[in-house]
Design a protein around this motif. Structure first.
Motif, short mmCIF file in Angstrom:
data_model
loop_
_atom_site.label_atom_id
_atom_site.label_comp_id
_atom_site.label_asym_id
_atom_site.label_seq_id
_atom_site.Cartn_x
_atom_site.Cartn_y
_atom_site.Cartn_z
N UNK A 62 0.90 -1.17 -0.05
CA UNK A 62 -0.14 0.07 -0.05
C UNK A 62 0.85 1.23 0.13
N UNK A 63 1.93 1.20 0.81
CA UNK A 63 2.60 2.50 0.73
C UNK A 63 3.36 2.61 -0.48
N UNK A 64 3.91 1.42 -1.13
CA UNK A 64 4.50 1.84 -2.60
C UNK A 64 3.37 2.14 -3.68
N UNK A 65 2.23 1.78 -3.44
CA UNK A 65 0.98 2.31 -4.30
C UNK A 65 0.77 3.89 -4.02
N UNK A 66 0.68 4.32 -2.94
CA UNK A 66 0.57 5.38 -2.45
C UNK A 66 1.58 6.30 -2.89
N UNK A 67 2.95 6.29 -2.87
CA UNK A 67 3.93 7.07 -3.41
C UNK A 67 4.49 6.92 -4.72
N UNK A 68 3.59 5.72 -5.38
CA UNK A 68 4.43 5.48 -6.79
C UNK A 68 4.57 6.66 -7.54
N UNK A 69 3.58 7.62 -7.79
CA UNK A 69 3.86 8.74 -8.66
C UNK A 69 5.01 9.75 -8.59
N UNK A 70 5.79 9.54 -7.16
CA UNK A 70 6.72 10.31 -6.80
C UNK A 70 8.25 9.55 -7.10
N UNK A 127 -0.98 8.27 8.08
CA UNK A 127 0.36 8.45 8.78
C UNK A 127 1.34 8.98 7.59
N UNK A 128 0.98 8.68 6.34
CA UNK A 128 1.66 8.92 5.26
C UNK A 128 1.71 10.25 4.82
N UNK A 129 0.36 10.61 4.50
CA UNK A 129 0.08 11.99 4.03
C UNK A 129 -1.05 12.51 4.75
N UNK A 130 -1.17 13.81 5.21
CA UNK A 130 -2.12 14.34 6.17
C UNK A 130 -3.54 14.31 5.41
N UNK A 131 -4.54 13.52 6.11
CA UNK A 131 -5.80 13.47 5.40
C UNK A 131 -6.05 12.40 4.60
N UNK A 132 -4.99 11.71 4.18
CA UNK A 132 -4.99 10.98 3.34
C UNK A 132 -6.09 9.57 3.53
N UNK A 133 -6.86 9.26 2.66
CA UNK A 133 -8.00 8.28 3.05
C UNK A 133 -7.57 6.87 2.53
N UNK A 134 -8.09 5.65 3.20
CA UNK A 134 -7.90 4.44 2.73
C UNK A 134 -8.48 4.47 1.35
N UNK A 135 -7.53 3.69 0.45
CA UNK A 135 -8.04 3.72 -1.13
C UNK A 135 -7.48 4.92 -1.76
N UNK A 136 -6.95 5.86 -1.33
CA UNK A 136 -6.29 6.89 -1.97
C UNK A 136 -4.80 6.80 -2.26
N UNK A 137 -4.34 7.39 -3.40
CA UNK A 137 -2.88 7.40 -3.57
C UNK A 137 -2.49 8.73 -4.04
N UNK A 138 -1.26 9.02 -4.17
CA UNK A 138 -0.77 10.33 -4.85
C UNK A 138 -0.70 10.35 -6.41
N UNK A 139 -1.11 11.49 -6.78
CA UNK A 139 -0.79 11.49 -8.48
C UNK A 139 0.12 12.85 -8.82
N UNK A 140 0.70 13.04 -9.75
CA UNK A 140 1.30 14.46 -10.12
C UNK A 140 1.13 14.87 -11.43
N UNK A 141 1.24 16.05 -11.37
CA UNK A 141 1.14 16.77 -12.84
C UNK A 141 2.05 17.86 -12.97
N UNK A 142 2.99 17.51 -14.07
CA UNK A 142 4.32 18.40 -14.33
C UNK A 142 4.12 19.28 -15.68
N UNK A 143 4.72 20.27 -15.46
CA UNK A 143 4.74 21.37 -16.80
C UNK A 143 6.34 21.58 -16.84
N UNK A 144 6.99 21.10 -17.96
CA UNK A 144 8.49 21.49 -18.10
C UNK A 144 8.55 22.87 -18.85
N UNK A 145 9.46 23.60 -18.39
CA UNK A 145 9.66 24.97 -19.11
C UNK A 145 10.62 24.57 -20.35
#
Length: 664
Positions: A62-70, A127-145
Motif C-alpha cells: 500500500x505504501x508503494x502504491x501511495x507514493x508510486x507517482x513520486x 500517517x503517510x500524508x495528512x488527510x489521506x484516506x484508505x484507497x487514495x494514492x498520490x498523483x502528479x502533474x508536471x509542466x516543463x519549461x
C-alpha cells in the motif's frame, strides 16, 4: 520511622527503578519503534516493521502504491517528541520531499501500541500524508519549461529552438496496409536501418507513432509528399534546441534531446519522462542552468483511475496537496563567435585526421572559436586534446633562455646533429645549411633548429622550462574558462634524453590546441592570457568548470602510456613581462620574414608572427609526427593542429593562412 529513614528508602527505590527494566514506563521501547518506523518510511520499505493488526507485506504494498507517482524521489522522515499514555504512544513524523524546484514538508501523527514487551505501529494511510484516506494514492502533474538558449558573442543564438519534423509510421493510419512493408519503405527513404525500424514498428502498440528520424525543417530534402506516398507514414512538426548546423561546435556544445531511461534513473528525480536534457559538452555541464525546473503539482486521488477519469477530475475530485512553481532556465552566454567558429570548421572540413583550430582574443582571453575537425569523431580535440607540442614549445624555451641573460641577437650553436646519452637528435628535413653553425637565437628560432635548443639544456633546467611555460599561461588553471579543458602539462623534473626531448616539446611535455593558442596570445598581450569561454556559469556548475584537466583514459591523445598530468598551479609564479614578450614577438615575426612561413607575409592586415611545430611520437621509423602552427595577427591568437599530420609548416601552415585571410 524517622524522616531520615523514609528518605533512605525513597533513594533506594529510585536507584532500583533506574537499574531495573521492570520500572521502565515503556518510553524507550516506544521511541525505538518510532525511529524504526520513520527510517522505514523514509526508505519506502516498511516490510520489516511490526504492525498492529496489519500484515507488514500488505502495508508495504500500500505504501508503494501511495507514493508510486513520486518515484524515484524519497522523503526524509524524522520522528519527533513522543507522547505516552499507558500502552499507547503517539509521535509526530516530519516529512520533507524534494519536488522539482520546491520542498514539500508536512507532519503526520503515528500511533504505537504495546503488545507484551513489543511496540507495534498502527497502520493508517494518514500517517503517510495528512488527510489521506484508505484507497487514495498520490498523483502528479508536471509542466516543463522550454530549454534556455546557448548564446555566443553579442548574444548571437548558437543553440535555440529550431523547427524540425519527426518522420515516422503512425500506426492508426495504416488501416489494412502491411506495417512491415510501410516501415521498410520509410526506412529506405530516410536512410535508417530497415530491419531495426521494422522491428520497432511491429513492437509498438496499435495507437503508437513510431519515429524513424527527426529532420531539420530548414534545408530538408525529403518532402511531405514523398513521405505521404507511404501508407501510414507522416511528418509531425516540432521544435528542438539545436545549433545552426548538425556539426556546428558539436564537440564543445554537446546536444540536447529527450531524456532516456538511464538519464532519468541517474537524475535522482530531477528528470522525468519527456524532459529534455543535455549530453556532452556545455549542454551536459550546464544542464541544470539551461533546463530550469519543472512545475509540479501533487494530488490525492482515488486509486486505479484511468487516464480519461483522471483528466475528467482535473477540476474536481482531486485534492491539491502541494505545488512547486516552474522555473525557466537561464541562457548560457559564451564568447564563441558564430562566424569565426564556422570559418574554423570550414577550413578543417576536408582534413582527414583529428584536427583543431582555436582562436582567441589576447586582450580579453575571449575564445572566439574552438573547432574540432571531422576526423576527431566527436571528441573535443580543441580543448581536451593532449599532444606533444613539438617546436612551438621553443617559445617557452626562448623565454627561459632570455631569463638566463640571452637576447634574440645572442649567438647559439646549431650543428646538423647532436647526440645526448646515445640518442641522436637532428633538425627537420629540409633545414637550410645556411643556418647551421654559429647563428643568432632569432635565426635558430626562425628556422626551428632543434640542435641549438637542445644544446641549451645545460643552461636551462627542467624547472626553468616549467616556470617559463606557466609564465605564458600554459599548465595553469583557467578559472574564467567555464568549460572542461586541458591547459597543458610540463614536468618540473627531467634529466638526460628526457630533458633534451623537453627542449623541443617532446618527452612528457603535453599541450592542447587551446593551451597553444593561450601561449601565443600571451606573447601578443605581453602578460599571461586567462582564457574565457562561458560568461555566466551557474553556481552549481562553475566549481567543476575550467582549470587544467588531467589526462583522461578516453582521450585520444599522444600522452605517454600511464602518464598523469600533475595538478596545475593556480597561476604563474613569475608572469611573462612586456619586455620578455617583445623579444619573443620579435623572434615569432622572424619566422615569417626570414624563416619557413614566408607564405604568411601576404595575409592582409596586421603583420603575422608565428611558430611551427612538428612533434615526433611513437616507435615507428621514421616516427609519426603531429603538425602544429601558432600565430598572432593583431588582437587574434590562433593555434592549428593536425594529428599525425606531418610537418607543421606544410600541413597546418596553409590551413592557418586560409583561416587568417578569410577572417579578415
Amino acid at each position: 520511622m524517622g524522616k531520615s529513614s523514609k528518605l533512605s528508602v525513597a533513594l533506594v527505590g529510585l536507584i532500583l527503578c533506574a537499574s531495573l527494566v521492570s520500572c521502565d514506563d515503556g518510553r524507550t521501547g516506544a521511541q525505538d519503534a518510532a525511529k524504526q518506523l520513520a527510517s522505514a518510511v523514509a526508505a519506502l520499505d516498511v516490510g520489516s516493521v511490526a504492525f498492529d493488526g496489519k500484515d507488514a507485506g500488505a502495508a508495504n504494498e500500500q505504501l508503494t502504491e501511495v507514493f508510486k507517482a513520486l518515484d524515484p524521489v524519497k522523503p526524509a522522515v524524522e520522528s519527533g517528541e513522543l507522547t505516552l499514555e499507558k500502552d499507547t504512544a503517539t509521535v509526530p513524523l516530519k516529512y520533507s520531499w524534494k519536488i522539482g524546484s520546491g520542498e514539500w514538508t508536512y507532519t503526520t501523527t503515528a500511533t504505537l501500541k504495546k503488545s507484551g514487551d513489543q511496540w507495534l505501529a498502527v497502520w493508517n494511510a494518514a500517517t503517510l500524508v495528512p488527510g489521506l484516506a484508505e484507497g487514495e494514492v498520490l498523483s502528479t502533474l508536471s509542466q516543463s519549461p522550454a530549454r534556455a538558449d546557448i548564446l555566443g558573442a553579442g548574444d548571437a543564438e548558437l543553440v535555440t529552438y529550431r523547427p524540425v519534423v519527426n518522420v515516422g509510421i503512425d500506426k492508426p493510419l495504416l488501416a489494412s496496409a502491411d506495417p512491415a512493408a510501410s516501415a521498410t519503405q520509410l526506412a529506405e527513404l530516410v536512410g535508417v536501418d530497415p530491419a531495426a525500424y521494422v522491428q520497432q514498428v511491429q513492437a509498438a502498440g496499435p495507437e503508437a507513432f513510431v519515429t524513424a528520424i527527426t529532420l531539420r525543417e530548414d534545408g530538408r530534402t525529403i518532402s511531405d509528399n514523398q513521405i505521404g506516398e507511404i501508407p501510414g507514414a507522416r511528418a509531425i512538426g516540432d521544435y528542438l534546441p539545436l545549433a545552426p548546423t548538425r556539426t556546428f561546435a558539436r564537440a564543445l556544445l554537446g546536444t540536447a534531446a529527450e531524456a532516456n531511461a538511464e538519464q532519468i534513473e541517474k537524475s535522482g528525480g530531477a528528470l522525468q519522462t519527456g524532459d529534455t536534457t543535455g549530453s556532452g559538452g556545455l549542454q551536459q555541464q550546464y544542464d541544470a542552468q539551461l533546463r530550469g525546473s519543472n512545475g509540479t503539482q501533487v494530488f490525492a486521488e482515488k486509486a486505479g483511475l484511468t487516464a480519461e477519469e483522471r483528466q475528467a477530475l482535473v477540476n474536481g475530485g482531486r485534492r491539491l496537496l502541494f505545488e512547486a512553481a516552474m522555473k525557466v532556465g537561464t541562457p548560457l552566454r559564451t564568447t564563441l563567435d558564430p562566424n569565426v567558429q564556422q570559418l574554423a570548421e570550414d577550413v578543417l572540413a576536408k582534413v582527414g585526421p583529428a584536427s583543431a583550430i582555436v582562436a582567441l582574443r589576447p586582450s580579453s582571453g575571449a575564445v572566439l572559436a574552438a573547432a574540432s575537425g571531422p576526423g576527431s569523431n566527436g571528441y573535443d580535440t580543441a580543448l581536451l586534446g593532449q599532444y606533444a607540442p613539438g617546436s612551438i614549445f621553443k617559445i617557452v624555451d626562448s623565454l627561459a633562455m632570455i631569463r638566463n641573460g640571452m637576447s634574440p641577437d645572442s649567438t647559439v650553436e646549431c650543428p646538423a646533429t647532436l647526440t645526448v646519452d646515445g640518442r641522436t637528435f637532428k633538425n627537420a628535413e629540409g633545414y637550410p645549411a645556411s643556418s647551421l653553425g654559429s647563428v643568432t637565437l632569432r635565426d635558430a628560432f626562425a628556422h626551428s633548429c632543434n640542435t641549438a635548443f637542445i644544446n641549451a639544456r645545460d643552461a636551462v633546467s627542467q624547472a626553468q622550462l616549467e616556470s617559463a611555460a606557466t609564465s605564458l599561461g600554459v599548465a595553469v588553471e583557467a578559472p574564467a574558462l567555464g568549460a572542461s579543458a586541458f591547459l597543458g602539462s610540463v614536468p618540473g623534473d627531467a634529466t638526460g634524453t628526457e630533458h633534451a626531448a623537453s627542449m623541443i616539446g617532446q618527452g612528457k611535455v603535453l599541450m592542447s590546441p587551446l593551451a597553444a593558442a593561450v601561449m601565443a596570445g600571451s606573447v601578443a598581450k605581453g602578460s599571461p592570457v586567462s582564457p574565457q569561454l562561458v560568461l555566466n556559469p551557474g553556481a552549481d556548475e562553475s566549481a567543476a568548470a575550467g582549470g587544467a584537466a588531467t589526462p583522461s583514459a578516453s582521450a585520444p591523445s599522444a600522452a605517454p602510456s600511464g602518464s598523469t598530468a600533475p595538478p596545475a598551479p593556480a597561476a604563474a609564479a613569475t608572469p611573462v613581462t612586456a619586455a620578455e614578450a617583445s623579444a619573443l614577438a620579435d623572434m615569432m615575426r622572424a619566422v615569417v620574414t626570414s624563416g619557413h612561413t614566408g607564405f604568411l607575409a601576404s595575409v592582409p592586415g596586421a603583420p603575422v608572427a608565428a611558430k611551427t611545430g612538428t612533434a615526433e611520437f611513437g616507435s615507428d621509423n621514421p616516427p609519426k609526427t603531429h603538425a602544429w602552427i601558432v600565430a598572432v595577427h593583431g588582437d587574434l591568437a590562433v593555434a592549428v593542429f593536425v594529428e599525425e599530420g606531418g610537418l607543421g609548416a606544410t600541413v597546418s601552415g596553409p590551413l592557418l593562412k586560409e583561416f587568417l585571410t578569410r577572417a579578415g
